[in-house]
Design an enzyme around this catalytic site. Structure first.
Site, mmCIF file in Angstrom:
data_model
loop_
_atom_site.group_PDB
_atom_site.id
_atom_site.type_symbol
_atom_site.label_atom_id
_atom_site.label_comp_id
_atom_site.label_asym_id
_atom_site.label_seq_id
_atom_site.Cartn_x
_atom_site.Cartn_y
_atom_site.Cartn_z
ATOM 1 N N PHE A 236 0.808 -1.225 0.000
ATOM 2 C CA PHE A 236 0.000 0.000 0.000
ATOM 3 C C PHE A 236 0.833 1.264 0.000
ATOM 4 O O PHE A 236 0.402 2.296 0.502
ATOM 5 C CB PHE A 236 -0.963 0.012 1.195
ATOM 6 C CG PHE A 236 -1.689 -1.281 1.408
ATOM 7 C CD1 PHE A 236 -2.616 -1.726 0.475
ATOM 8 C CD2 PHE A 236 -1.449 -2.075 2.515
ATOM 9 C CE1 PHE A 236 -3.281 -2.921 0.650
ATOM 10 C CE2 PHE A 236 -2.105 -3.272 2.699
ATOM 11 C CZ PHE A 236 -3.025 -3.701 1.766
ATOM 12 N N ALA A 505 -0.965 -1.019 -14.086
ATOM 13 C CA ALA A 505 -1.860 -1.748 -14.999
ATOM 14 C C ALA A 505 -1.679 -1.234 -16.421
ATOM 15 O O ALA A 505 -1.399 -2.001 -17.353
ATOM 16 C CB ALA A 505 -3.307 -1.595 -14.543
ATOM 17 N N LEU A 624 -9.581 -3.555 -17.160
ATOM 18 C CA LEU A 624 -8.965 -4.743 -17.754
ATOM 19 C C LEU A 624 -9.568 -6.026 -17.202
ATOM 20 O O LEU A 624 -9.714 -7.009 -17.914
ATOM 21 C CB LEU A 624 -7.458 -4.741 -17.469
ATOM 22 C CG LEU A 624 -6.630 -3.716 -18.249
ATOM 23 C CD1 LEU A 624 -5.222 -3.641 -17.689
ATOM 24 C CD2 LEU A 624 -6.597 -4.092 -19.732
ATOM 25 N N LYS A 627 -13.205 -8.369 -12.240
ATOM 26 C CA LYS A 627 -13.220 -9.064 -10.946
ATOM 27 C C LYS A 627 -12.142 -8.499 -10.013
ATOM 28 O O LYS A 627 -12.441 -8.051 -8.897
ATOM 29 C CB LYS A 627 -13.000 -10.554 -11.165
ATOM 30 C CG LYS A 627 -13.181 -11.396 -9.923
ATOM 31 C CD LYS A 627 -13.099 -12.877 -10.297
ATOM 32 C CE LYS A 627 -13.321 -13.770 -9.101
ATOM 33 N NZ LYS A 627 -13.266 -15.190 -9.489
ATOM 34 N N LYS A 695 -6.662 3.285 -17.386
ATOM 35 C CA LYS A 695 -6.191 4.334 -16.466
ATOM 36 C C LYS A 695 -5.643 3.832 -15.125
ATOM 37 O O LYS A 695 -4.879 4.533 -14.481
ATOM 38 C CB LYS A 695 -7.329 5.305 -16.170
ATOM 39 C CG LYS A 695 -7.688 6.231 -17.330
ATOM 40 C CD LYS A 695 -8.817 7.148 -16.901
ATOM 41 C CE LYS A 695 -9.052 8.264 -17.911
ATOM 42 N NZ LYS A 695 -10.190 9.116 -17.467
ATOM 43 N N GLY A 696 -6.063 2.678 -14.660
ATOM 44 C CA GLY A 696 -5.547 2.219 -13.359
ATOM 45 C C GLY A 696 -6.530 2.469 -12.236
ATOM 46 O O GLY A 696 -7.270 3.444 -12.228
ATOM 47 N N GLU A 699 -5.685 3.427 -6.475
ATOM 48 C CA GLU A 699 -5.954 4.367 -5.381
ATOM 49 C C GLU A 699 -7.384 4.925 -5.376
ATOM 50 O O GLU A 699 -7.890 5.288 -4.321
ATOM 51 C CB GLU A 699 -4.992 5.564 -5.370
ATOM 52 C CG GLU A 699 -3.776 5.486 -6.249
ATOM 53 C CD GLU A 699 -2.535 4.891 -5.625
ATOM 54 O OE1 GLU A 699 -2.150 5.301 -4.533
ATOM 55 O OE2 GLU A 699 -1.941 4.007 -6.265
#
Ligand SMILES: Cc1cc2nc3c(=O)[nH]c(=O)nc-3n(C[C@H](O)[C@H](O)[C@H](O)COP(=O)(O)OP(=O)(O)OC[C@H]3O[C@@H](n4cnc5c(N)ncnc54)[C@H](O)[C@@H]3O)c2cc1C
Ligand code: SF4
Lengths: 733, 338
Positions: A236, A505, A624, A627, A695-696, A699
Site C-alpha cells: 500500500f 496496470a 482490464l 473481478k 487508467k488504473g 488508489e
C-alpha cells in the site's frame, strides 16, 4: 482479439496463494540460514552514549551483534542512499552512526542461529542515551510550519474572491497519522552465494529500486546482487522505498558471510513510514446560485527532520471545481519522527477528504443538494494546466451512483431520517486520482508448442498484475490464458519502475502489447517466407494472432499456425523484449474519478456508527479485469471506512512514542463493520490516453469515501466532525 | 522475550508444587495473554508451568442446582455449552462479546479472569508504569487515558480490567475456587479482583502458589431478563469502552431482583449493591434505570481524555436494563446494537 481483457478473469496466482505454495520474502529457505532481530531506540532524539552488547554476545547461538560501531562498510554519501522515490533530504541510514532520529529507530541487529535466540539476546543489549529535547506534536508545532513549493500556482485572487463571496465556508479538518499495516510483515532473506554474491528476497514494491539502492549503499557491482520479490502480502505504498530491514539483512550476510533473514515484528513496523498527519484548511466562497468564486486549500503536514516528504493534498479542486480564483499551499513541520511515506492515494485520501467535507458544508450553507452544487461548478478542464481531460465521465458517476443509491429519496434536513433507535444519514463525495503511466519493458518467449513466458521486473503487490499481464498477453498472442506463464519481480528481468501510483496496470499492459507486436512481427517474417505463404504480402498492421495462428485481419481465411511458421523457420522459440514508452500527451489532463455515496446509521443514544451502504461509481477508463478491479475498489472502500471511523496512530508526545503500535489497539474495520458495498464501473472510452484506454484503479477506491461517511454522519446527527476518525465519543453530548 | 524453563504439570498438586518452588514461575493455559506480554518483555517468567492438559475442562451441575466450570474450559466451549446457553445466557453472551473466535478457542476461564490490563503504557517497557514496575509512576494519569477507568481509581493507577466474561460472572454472583499450598478456598468473584490502591501491580487476591481451579455459578441464572451490551470503537474485536451486564427478575413489570455490573470502567467488574437494591420493588422503567445508573456512577472521576465515559456508561446502563426488561437481549452475532 479480446477473449480475456475486460472479463472477470480469476487471479492466475490465486491457487498458489490460497494453498501456501506462493513464497514470501521471509519464507525462502537457505542453507545455514541465520536470523537477525532488530534492537530499537526508545527515545526520539539524541545519541547513543553507550551500547553494551557483551551480555547478548554471550548467549549460546548468537553469532554477532551489529551496531554502528561494528559493521561492514556503508556508503557515506546521500546519493547512494537515495532511492528512486526518495524525497528531498538526507535519507535515514540504519546502523550508520550514533544519532537517534526517531523512536523505534534500529540501533543494533542481533544475529543468531534461530529467531528466538536472537530475540532473547536482543533484550540483553544495554543502551544508554544522551537525550536531546524533541518535538513530535504537529498541532503543538504548527507555528513552525514551512512552506513547500506551491502545489499549484495561484489563479486570480482567492482572498479577494472569498471576501466578496455571497456565501463562505472556512474550516479546518484534521487527519491523523495512519499506518499501512499490511498483513505480511516486512522481511528480507539475504542468501549468501559465496564469492560475495547475494540473492536478496525482499518485501518490496520495486525490486530494481532495491537493487540499485543496495548496490549503492554497499558499493557492489550490479551483477553481485539480485533482488527477488515474487509475492507481496500487501504494501500500500509502504514498500515503495527500500525499508531498513533489507539493509540490515544484507549487512548481516556480508558481515558473517552467511545467509541472514530479518523479519520485523508488527510493533517494529510502526517505525517505518506512515500517512502523515495533516491539518487542512479549506475556504470556499460561492455566489448564491452555487458557482464558486474562490477556493483556498492549505495543508500543514508532518515530516521528519531529515527529509521533506510532501504530497499533493491541496490541488485537487483544480481538477474538480471551476473557480476563477484559487490558492493552494502545503506546509511541512519537521519533527523528531521517521519520514512519512506514500499510503494508498497519498495526498488525495486526506486532501480530498477535507475538500469534500467542505463542499458538503458549503452546499448546506447554500441550501443546495450536494450533487447539484458539484454539478454547478463541474469543471471540464484541469484549471491549473488549463487542459481538457483525455476523458472524464464524472457526471455519469454522479448520475449512476445516485440512481443506484436512491439519492432522490433523501430528505435533506439533518436528523430527519431514522430507523428505530438509529438516525439515518446519507452523504456523498467526489473522488479523483491521477492516471499515470511509466516506461516498462517486457520480454516474451514464445515456444513452438504455443506456450509463452511473459516476464518483467514489476511487482504484484496483491493488486493483480500477474493476472492482467496474462490476460493482455493471451489476447495479444492469441493463446489460451493457461498457456501463458508470467514471471515478475526479479531485478534481472526487464525494466520496471516501483509498483505504485496506480500506473502499473496501464504501463505493464502496454509493454506486453509492444513485446507481443515484436513477436508477431517475427512470426509474420517466418510465415511470409513459407512456400506459397497465404501471408506473403501481408503488412504487420493487417495481421493478428488468434487461436494459435497468425491471421490476416482483412481476410481471416489467410492464416498460418504458430507451430508451422516456427517449424518452417526451423526455430523452437521466439524471444522478444521491448521497452514501451508512452508518447507524452501535452494536450490532455489525465485522471480517474468517482462518486461515492454512503449510508450511515447512528445509534442516537450511544453514538455507535454503522456504515450500512456504500455505492462507489468509478470512471477509470477501460477496466482490464472486472473481478480484480472490483476487489481493488472494495478494498479501497473498506479502507475508507477505516479512515473515517477507526484508523489513528496515537502518540504520547511526552515520550514521542506511538502508544497503539499493534493491530489489537490500532483499529481497522472488521467484518462486523462492513455491510453492503456496491461498485459500479462507468463506461469511459478514452481515445487519447493509450491504446487500450486504461487508467488504473489502485488508489481511486479510497478517495472520497471518508468524506462521504463524514457527510452522512452530519446528515444523520446534525454534528459536523472535522477531526478524524469519527469515534462515538465525538458524537455524545 | 526472555529465556525460561518449561514444565508440564501432572496434576493440580504438581502445579502448585512447581509454583511454590519457583517464585518467578507462571502458569500458562491458552497463552493468549501471557505469550503476548512475554513477547513485549512485560512478563518475564523464569518458568512456564503448562496446565493446559489438566482435567479442569468440565462443566458440572452442583448439588444446589448451580454449575461448576473448570478453570480450563475454553471460552468458546463455555459460550456454546448447552447448560450455559439455557440457564446462564448472560454469561454466554458476555464471552461471545470478547476477543475473536480464534482467541476464544484458545482462551481458558482461569486465564480470562487473570488477563492483565490493556493500558498502552503497561505494554510499553520504555514508559513508566506502576503496574509493570512499581514506583516508576503512572504515565496514563496525565497521558493518553481515553480508555481508562472512571471508578475506583487511585493516584497510582487508572487502568481497567479488560475481561468481558468477568463482568457477567460478577453480575451472576459467581464464586472462584482456588487451590494452593495451604489447601482449597473459595471467594466471591467480586472479591477476587482488586482496586489499584497503592499496589496496582497486584491485580487479584490470588495468593502466592495458588491457582484457580473452577468458577461456580449459583442456581439463579436470570435466563429470561438479561442482556450484555458492549460499546466499543468498532462493532467487534475491540475492548470495551463501556460494557454492561444486566440481569433482572420481574414480577409483572415490577423488579424483584436486579444485578448490574459494569466493564471497561474500573480495575475490576463494577457493581453497586445500592443501585441494585434501589431497583428492587420498582417498576421497570427508564426513570428507574437512570436512577440506578446515577447510583452506579456515584463518585466517578474522569481524566483528560475519558470524560465521555460517564455519560456513555449512564446511557449504556439504561439501554442494557431496557433490553433485559423487555427480554430482547443484545445479540453478539448481529452487526447492530438492539
Ligand atoms: C487481540 C486480543 C483481543 C482480545 N479481546 C478481548 C475482549 O474483547 N474481551 C476479553 O474479555 N478478552 C479479550 N482478550 C483477552 C483474552 O480473553 C485473554 O487473553 C484470555 O482469556 C486469556 O486466557 P488464556 O487461557 O489464554 O490465558 P493465558 O495467557 O494462558 O494466561 C493469562 C494469565 O492467567 C494466568 N492463569 C491462567 N490460568 C490460570 C489458572 N487456572 N489459575 C491462575 N492463573 C492462571 C497465567 O499465569 C497468566 O498470568 C483479547 C486478547 C487478544 C490477544
Ligand atoms: S494506568 Fe496503571 S497500568 Fe496504566 S500506566 Fe498507569 S499504572 Fe500503569
Amino acid at each position: 482479439m479480446n477473449a480475456y481483457v475486460g472479463t472477470p478473469t480469476s487471479r492466475v496466482d490465486g491457487r498458489a496463494k490460497v494453498t501456501g505454495a506462493a513464497k514470501y520474502a521471509g519464507e525462502f529457505p537457505a542453507d545455514g540460514l541465520l536470523h537477525g532481530f532488530v534492537v530499537e531506540a526508545t527515545i526520539p532524539c539524541g545519541r547513543i552514549a553507550r551500547l553494551d552488547t557483551s551480555e547478548a554476545l554471550k548467549v549460546k547461538g548468537v553469532l554477532d551483534v551489529l551496531t554502528h560501531a561494528k559493521r561492514p562498510a556503508l556508503a557515506d554519501k546521500d546519493e547512494a542512499w537515495k532511492d528512486e522515490v526518495a524525497p528531498e533530504g538526507s535519507p535515514f541510514r540504519p546502523l550508520y552512526d550514533d544519532t537517534i532520529k526517531f523512536n523505534g529507530q534500529p540501533i543494533a541487529l542481533v544475529v543468531a542461529e534461530d529467531w528466538e535466540t536472537a530475540k532473547f539476546a536482543a533484550t540483553l543489549v544495554r543502551v544508554e542515551y544522551e537525550q536531546n529535547s524533541f518535538a513530535t506534536d504537529l498541532e503543538g508545532e504548527r507555528s513552525n510550519a514551512a512552506e513547500m513549493d506551491k502545489p499549484h500556482e495561484p489563479r486570480g485572487d482567492a482572498a479577494a474572491g472569498l471576501a466578496q463571496a455571497d456565501v463562505r465556508h472556512d474550516a479546518e479538518y484534521v487527519i491523523p497519522t495512519e499506518h499501512h499495516n499490511p498483513m505480511e510483515l516486512y522481511a528480507t532473506t539475504a542468501v549468501w552465494g559465496g564469492n560475495g554474491k547475494l540473492t536478496v528476497y525482499d518485501k518490496t514494491q520495486g525490486v530494481q529500486n532495491v537493487h540499485k539502492f543496495l548496490c549503492g549503499v554497499f558499493d557492489r557491482k550490479p551483477e553481485d546482487i539480485r533482488v527477488i520479490s515474487p509475492y507481496v502480502g500487501g504494501a500500500f505504498g509502504s514498500g515503495l522505498r527500500p525499508q531498513y530491514q533489507v539493509v540490515l539483512a544484507t549487512l548481516g550476510a556480508l558481515a558473517l558471510k552467511r545467509s541472514v533473514r530479518v523479519v520485523l515484528t508488527r510493533q517494529q513496523m510502526y517505525g517505518l513510514g506512515y500517512r502523515p498527519m495533516t491539518i487542512e484548511r479549506v475556504a470556499l466562497g460561492a455566489r448564491s446560485d452555487g458557482r464558486l468564486d474562490a477556493v483556498t486549500h492549505e495543508a500543514i503536514a508532518v515530516t521528519s527532520r531529515y527529509e521533506d516528504f510532501a504530497r499533493n493534498d491541496t490541488g485537487w479542486a483544480e481538477q474538480l471545481y471551476s473557480s476563477p480564483n484559487s490558492r493552494f499551499s502545503h506546509k511541512l513541520v519537521h519533527l523528531d519522527v521517521s519520514t512519512p511515506c506514500d499510503m494508498r492515494a497519498p495526498g488525495a485520501a486526506s486532501g480530498v477528504c477535507a475538500l469534500e467535507c467542505a463542499m458538503d458544508e458549503l452546499a448546506i450553507a447554500l441550501k443546495l443538494d450536494p450533487i447539484e452544487l458539484r454539478l454547478k461548478c463541474y469543471s471540464d478542464r484541469d484549471q491549473s494546466e488549463n487542459l481538457p481531460y483525455s476523458s472524464k465521465q464524472l457526471r455519469e458517476c454522479y448520475a449512476r451512483g445516485a440512481d443506484a443509491f436512491g439519492w432522490s429519496r433523501r430528505n435533506p434536513a439533518p436528523r430527519a431520517m431514522r430507523d428505530g433507535k438509529e438516525l439515518v444519514g446519507w452523504g456523498m463525495a467526489t473522488g479523483v486520482w491521477e492516471a499515470l503511466q511509466m516506461p516498462v519493458a517486457v520480454r516474451i518467449v514464445l515456444t513452438s508448442n504455443g506456450h509463452a513466458e511473459v516476464s518483467c521486473a514489476a511487482s504484484d503487490i496483491g493488486t493483480g498484475t500477474y493476472t492482467i499481464v496474462a490476460q493482455v498477453a493471451a489476447d495479444a498472442l492469441g493463446l489460451p490464458i493457461e498457456n501463458i506463464s508470467v514471471r515478475l519481480a526479479d531485478s534481472t528481468l526487464p525494466q520496471a519502475p516501483v509498483e505504485g501510483g496506480s500506473w502499473m496496470a496501464a504501463s505493464s499492459a502496454h509493454a506486453v502489447l509492444a513485446a507481443a507486436e515484436e513477436v508477431r512481427k517475427e512470426l509474420l517474417r517466418l510465415a511470409g517466407k513459407m512456400p506459397g505463404s497465404p501471408l506473403a504480402d501481408a503488412g504487420l498492421a493487417d495481421t493478428v494472432l488468434i487461436d494459435g495462428s497468425i491471421v490476416r485481419s482483412s481476410d481471416s481465411s489467410r492464416a498460418v499456425s504458430i507451430a508451422d511458421a516456427m517449424r518452417h523457420g526451423n526455430i523452437e522459440r521466439i524471444e522478444k523484449e521491448k521497452l514501451n514508452q508512452f508518447d507524452e500527451d501535452k494536450k490532455h489532463a489525465r485522471n480517474t474519478h468517482s462518486a461515492v455515496f454512503a449510508e450511515v446509521k447512528v445509534d442516537e443514544q450511544l453514538g455507535v456508527i454503522r456504515v450500512t451502504r456504500i455505492v462507489s461509481a468509478v470512471a477509470a477508463g477501460r477496466i482490464l479485469n472486472t473481478k480484480t478491479g472490483r476487489s481493488q475498489i472494495m478494498g479501497g472502500v473498506v479502507w475508507g471506512i477505516g479512515m473515517a471511523l477507526h484508523e489513528e496512530t496515537v502518540m504520547d508526545h511526552r515520550f514521542g512514542r506511538i502508544m497503539n503500535a499493534n493491530i489489537a489497539e490500532y483499529h481497522i474495520p472488521v467484518n462486523a463493520d462492513i455491510h453492503d458495498i456496491d461498485v459500479i464501473f462507468v463506461d469511459e472510452p478514452d481515445a487519447h490516453i493509450n491504446a487500450l484506454g486504461v487508467k488504473g484503479l489502485g488508489e481511486i477506491g479510497i478517495v472520497g469515501v471518508p468524506a462521504a461517511i463524514a457527510n452522512a454522519v452530519y446528515h444523520a446527527t446534525g454534528k459536523r466532525i472535522r477531526r478524524f476518525p469519527i469515534t462515538l465519543d465525538k458524537l455524545l453530548d | 522475550m526472555n529465556n525460561f524453563q518449561y514444565s508440564r504439570a501432572a496434576d493440580v498438586a504438581d502445579a502448585i508444587r512447581l509454583l511454590t518452588a519457583d517464585p518467578g514461575a507462571k502458569l500458562i493455559a491458552g497463552g493468549t495473554n501471557l505469550i503476548d506480554l512475554m513477547k513485549e518483555n512485560v512478563e518475564r517468567p523464569s518458568r512456564l508451568i503448562d496446565i493446559s492438559r489438566l482435567p479442569l475442562r468440565n462443566v458440572e451441575e452442583t448439588d444446589d442446582g448451580g454449575l461448576r466450570i473448570g478453570a480450563l474450559v475454553p471460552n468458546s466451549d463455555l459460550a456454546y455449552h448447552p447448560l450455559i446457553e439455557q440457564r446462564y445466557p448472560l454469561l454466554a453472551s458476555a464471552v461471545l462479546a470478547g476477543a475473536s473466535a480464534q482467541l476464544r478457542n484458545m482462551a481458558s476461564v482461569g486465564g480470562n479472569l487473570m488477563q492483565r490490563t490493556r493500558c498502552g503504557y503497561f505494554y510499553d517497557t520504555a514508559t513508566p508504569c506502576n503496574k509493570r514496575s512499581p514506583g516508576s509512576g503512572c504515565s496514563a494519569i496525565h497521558g493518553l487515558n481515553r480508555n481508562h477507568a472512571i471508578l475506583g481509581t487511585s493516584a497510582s493507577c487508572i487502568a481497567t480490567n479488560p475481561s468481558d466474561m468477568s463482568v457477567a460472572l460478577a453480575a451472576l454472583g459467581a464464586l472462584v475456587h482456588m487451590a494452593g499450598p495451604s489447601g482449597a478456598r473459595t471467594t466471591a468473584l467480586t472479591d477476587f479482583h482488586r482496586l489499584p490502591g497503592d499496589t496496582p501491580h497486584i491485580d487479584t487476591n490470588l495468593g502466592a502458589g495458588e491457582m484457580i481451579t473452577a468458577v461456580e455459578l449459583p442456581p439463579h441464572g436470570f435466563s429470561h431478563n438479561y442482556s450484555y451490551l458492549k460499546v466499543r470503537d468498532r462493532l467487534s474485536y475491540a475492548f470495551a469502552l463501556v460494557s454492561v451486564a444486566a440481569a433482572l427478575e420481574l414480577d409483572g413489570n415490577t423488579i424483584s431482583e436486579a444485578r448490574v455490573a459494569l466493564g471497561g470502567v474500573a480495575h475490576k467488574p463494577w457493581r453497586s449493591l445500592e443501585a441494585e437494591s434501589a431497583l428492587r420493588g420498582q417498576p421497570a422503567t427508564a426513570d428507574q434505570f437512570s436512577r440506578a445508573a446515577d447510583l452506579l456512577l456515584q463518585g466517578a472521576s474522569t481524566s483528560s481524555h475519558n470524560g465521555f465515559k460517564i455519560e456513555l456508561a449512564r446511557r449504556t446502563i439504561v439501554r442494557t436494563l431496557t433490553q433485559a426488561a423487555s427480554a430482547t437481549p443484545q445479540s453478539q452475532a448481529h452487526k447492530k446494537i438492539a
